[in-house]
Design an enzyme around this catalytic site. Structure first.
Site, PDB file in Angstrom:
ATOM      1  N   ASP A   9      61.671  78.175  75.468  1.00 38.94           N
ATOM      2  CA  ASP A   9      62.613  79.086  76.124  1.00 38.94           C
ATOM      3  C   ASP A   9      63.894  79.116  75.297  1.00 38.94           C
ATOM      4  OD1 ASP A   9      63.813  80.736  77.898  1.00 38.94           O
ATOM      5  OD2 ASP A   9      63.989  79.275  79.520  1.00 38.94           O
ATOM      6  N   ASP A 104      62.097  86.072  75.682  1.00 35.48           N
ATOM      7  CA  ASP A 104      62.660  84.834  75.141  1.00 35.48           C
ATOM      8  C   ASP A 104      61.892  83.589  75.582  1.00 35.48           C
ATOM      9  OD1 ASP A 104      63.293  84.926  77.780  1.00 35.48           O
ATOM     10  OD2 ASP A 104      65.438  84.625  77.558  1.00 35.48           O
ATOM     11  N   GLU A 105      60.643  83.752  76.007  1.00 39.08           N
ATOM     12  CA  GLU A 105      59.935  82.646  76.624  1.00 39.08           C
ATOM     13  C   GLU A 105      58.455  82.709  76.272  1.00 39.08           C
ATOM     14  OE1 GLU A 105      60.728  82.912  80.804  1.00 39.08           O
ATOM     15  OE2 GLU A 105      59.812  80.969  81.169  1.00 39.08           O
TER      16      GLU A 105
END
Lengths: 393, 404
Positions: A9, A104-105
């Site tokens: 993350d 973003d993960e």
């Protein structure tokens, strides 16, 4: 076999990107999101801003009240999407088994790698920092559930006002122990309402779930009850679903406050379409079906979809379809709680070209090719924002 | 009607006319084959009204006469027999055909020959005397040698779905002393041409249904090489007739003559010349067999993934040899890579094709090497045998490419 799963993350991703472009922002409270005067929402906020109690999904107006010197930056989804692509490439160099959850993960399965999972996690973190200058946190565990929670726990433990850069490891066999002291809403599927219902029965922590009788839970919460018990035991066997195998790719946003303003909804849809389009492109996929998900103030949810004549992989096509669906399914002024764009019926993003496309007007085709090549060259040299369609401005 | 003939000849004749039998028609007689005994020959005929085939085989005629019998029953019965003499006798009163061969004795119920449609033919004086109506038109002669190959190299590129009827046809062009065949399904184009000795007085282009041309190709395999095929196009340009001479009497399993009449497709054929690439950026020469083997292997993996095979072309290095890489992959099944030595002039390129299209064209090339010419990944590629000019054989195939 004991699996090795990493949950990756990026730390305050949008803010980190903005800081790279404007180093003067470093250490200051700022947020990326909509403007406070137009009921904008915080998409991402710097860790300095978090010291003021600002959180993402909070109304921007409230954020500014909490921290009057807060700098508010408009989101630049194209740039975030471009950099996210570079991050994902680094992850793919570690293992092909990457399941991207959002911009973003991602989950990584590294079971087959000989190294310790914790070493790999630190290696990924330092590579992303070194090569792209972006801070990130990772959770390491034997399954996706625990790995993701580990990231959250690791990040929350850092209260320095700077990027957490956490790596939280949950060793095999220690899952239950790790989860036990956490509040129930750390588990998946526990929102504010479920949390209240559980609290009403004296269940506040994960360990309370284990103490509760399984029958009672199943009786009162049905499928969710059984699922929560399994989660509390740290059990999760879901495989990594890579982009190529994915059945659908979607992006949705729940608003902190219901949104009435159509322009805001359209802007959010545009951002979501850009993200979904970017993920399709990275997966080399096109979608047969584009869907729009809307949740109204009464929590009722509506999904409407369109199947265009040709599969789409272009964010502009996805956005256009989503906007059409919005226009035809929402009464002007109806407040929206959640909005999302999804793509399904994923196929390789290639189609057999037809001879007659060429024959129709070879010169026009040649001109279009030239234009595309020129745009590509410009973007390569000066960045994705160097040139855009007039309609996007 | 009383007639006897050899099982081998009858079987051959039935296999030739059998393809023209209508499989599902509201007219029962179209499911039958006409047998007509006349002038020491037995004529077999079948039609579905789009194509009509007459085939004459050698026979010993005691009494002339005609009858139609169900195609499938007669064909399967005859094919079950050992080679040898078959005797046939028609009971006119019951319209039943009695066949005797070895110790088999069968009766097949037929339909009156009067009900069978007339299959048009041409009367050029050297065929058997005609009872049928003659076509008015112009006739030229074509060498049989190489004609089947020529047809095979083109018909596979025709469309099989009927959404654009004209694309189910092959454009047959007679221009000066050149005969050209061209077919396209919209994704690929095959053009084959040869020089001919005899030409029509003025240029002529007609569109013949591809499957009828395939039938002609099959028939020519057994033709007498010395005698050219006669091609007649009707004045109204609505029908074309091919007359093929067989090896005739002495040879077992042969026919005397076949007339194949086909309706022509009226729609105009698209102007394919406009899409034939004028130049190229990369020219790759590679062994035909190696290339074909490589695409066949690629297909095993590509079929689960939209049939995509990726060609990566690398120009000649210092060693003077370039590379043609083929890759195919499927998320479930795995992937394959193959690297072929090739002579590559020009730019490097990655281009995706439908692997089935490459297999189809490479299977039709006998020459040892093929030339692949390309410009860019969203532009057509051309394939032709090395040594033959574009004039003779040219295949154009569109790549697969991301939309827009």
């Amino acid at each position: 076999m004991v699996r090795k799963i990493l949950h990756f993350d990026l730390d305050a991703f949008y803010c980190a990107v903005e800081e790279l472009r404007r180093p003067e922002l470093k250490g200051t409270p700022f947020a990326v999101g909509g403007r406070p005067e137009s009921r904008g929402v915080v998409s991402s906020c710097s860790y300095a801003a978090r010291q003021f109690g600002i959180r993402s999904a909070m109304g921007m107006a409230q954020a500014v009240r909490l921290c009057p010197e807060l700098r508010v930056l408009p989101p630049d989804m194209r740039e975030y999407g471009r950099i996210s692509g570079q991050v994902m490439e680094i992850l793919h160099s570690v293992t092909p088994l990457v399941e991207q959850l959002s911009i973003d993960e991602a989950f990584l399965e590294v079971t087959e790698r000989p190294e310790y999972a914790s070493e790999l996690a630190k290696m990924v973190q330092s590579q992303v920092k070194r090569r792209l200058g972006l801070p990130s946190s990772l959770g390491v565990a034997t399954n996706k559930l625990v790995a993701k929670i580990a990231t959250d726990v690791g990040k929350a433990a850092v209260r320095t006002g700077d990027y957490p850069m956490a790596v939280q490891v949950v060793p095999p066999g220690r899952e239950t122990e790790f989860l036990a002291p956490l509040p129930v809403d750390a588990l998946w599927g526990v929102g504010p309402r479920t949390r209240e219902r559980l609290a009403a029965r004296g269940i506040h922590k994960v360990s309370d779930l284990l103490a509760a009788s399984a029958e009672e839970l199943a009786q009162q919460f049905g499928k969710l009850g059984r699922d929560l018990r399994r989660q509390a035991q740290g059990l999760d066997q879901r495989p990594i679903v890579t982009e190529r195998e994915a059945k659908s790719i979607s992006q949705e946003t729940t608003f902190a406050q219901d949104v009435v303003d159509t322009e805001t909804l359209r802007r959010v849809l545009r951002q979501q379409a850009a993200q979904v389009g970017g993920r399709l492109r990275r997966g080399g996929l096109a979608a047969r079906t584009v869907s729009l998900k809307l949740r109204w103030t009464d929590f009722s949810t509506q999904t409407r979809q369109t199947t265009p004549s040709q599969p789409v992989d272009d964010e502009e096509d996805i956005c256009r379809i989503a906007l059409e669906l919005l226009a035809s399914n929402r009464r002007e002024g109806a407040p929206v709680r959640l909005i999302g764009v999804g793509c399904s019926g994923l196929v390789p993003a290639v189609k057999q070209m037809s001879i007659f496309d060429m024959a129709a007007d070879p010169e026009a085709r040649a001109r279009e090719d030239q234009l595309n090549e020129a745009v590509k060259a410009l973007r390569k040299r000066f960045g994705a924002d160097a040139i855009r369609r007039g309609s996007d401005l | 009607m009383r007639v006897s003939c050899f099982q081998e000849n009858l079987s051959k004749g039935l296999s030739i006319v059998g393809r023209a039998v209508s499989s599902r028609s509201t007219l029962p007689v179209l499911g039958n084959i006409l047998l007509e005994a006349k002038d020491d020959q037995l004529r077999l005929a079948a039609t579905n009204l789009e194509i009509g085939v007459n085939c004459w085989i050698g026979a010993h005629i005691e009494d002339e006469g005609a009858i139609t019998v169900p195609a499938r029953l007669l064909t399967e019965f005859v094919n079950s027999l050992q080679p040898g003499k078959i005797e046939m006798e028609l009971s006119v009163r019951t319209q039943t055909l009695h066949l005797r061969c070895g110790n088999f004795d069968v009766n097949i119920k037929g339909i009156d020959a009067q009900e069978f449609p007339v299959i048009p033919t041409v009367d050029n004086g050297d065929g058997p005397e005609e009872t049928a109506e003659a076509l008015e038109g112009r006739t030229i002669a074509l060498e049989t040698a190489g004609l089947t190959k020529m047809i095979d190299q083109v018909v596979f590129a025709a469309a099989t779905d009927e959404s654009r009827p004209t694309l189910t046809g092959v454009e047959v062009t007679f221009a000066k002393e050149r005969l050209a065949l061209a077919a396209t399904d919209g994704y690929r184009l095959s053009v084959r041409s040869i020089e001919v000795e005899e030409a029509f007085t003025d240029d002529l282009a007609v569109v013949v249904p591809a499957r009828h041309l395939s039938e002609l190709g099959r028939i020519i395999v057994d033709a007498e090489d010395e005698r050219p095929v006669q091609v007649t196009v009707t004045q109204a340009r609505n029908q074309i007739l091919f007359r093929v001479w067989g090896k005739g009497g002495e040879t077992r399993g042969a026919f005397h003559q076949v007339d194949l009449v086909s309706q022509l497709i009226a729609d105009r054929f698209p102007d394919y010349r406009a899409i034939i690439p004028k130049g190229h950026n990369t020219r790759t020469v590679v062994g035909t067999d190696a290339f074909l083997q490589a695409v066949r292997v690629a297909q095993l993996f590509a079929r689960d993934n939209a049939n995509i095979v990726r060609l990566k072309i690398e120009p000649n290095g210092d060693s003077g040899v370039g590379n043609l890489h083929l890759t195919a992959s499927s998320a479930e099944m795995g992937n394959s890579k193959n690297e072929l030595d090739a002579m590559v002039e020009g730019d490097d390129l990655e281009i995706d094709f439908d692997v089935r299209y490459l297999i189809a064209v490479l299977s039709q090339i006998d020459e040892e090497q093929v030339v692949l010419e390309t410009t860019q990944s969203n532009r057509p590629g051309t394939i032709r045998p090395l040594g033959l000019g574009d004039e003779e054989f040219l295949h154009v195939v569109m790549p697969m490419h991301p939309p827009r």
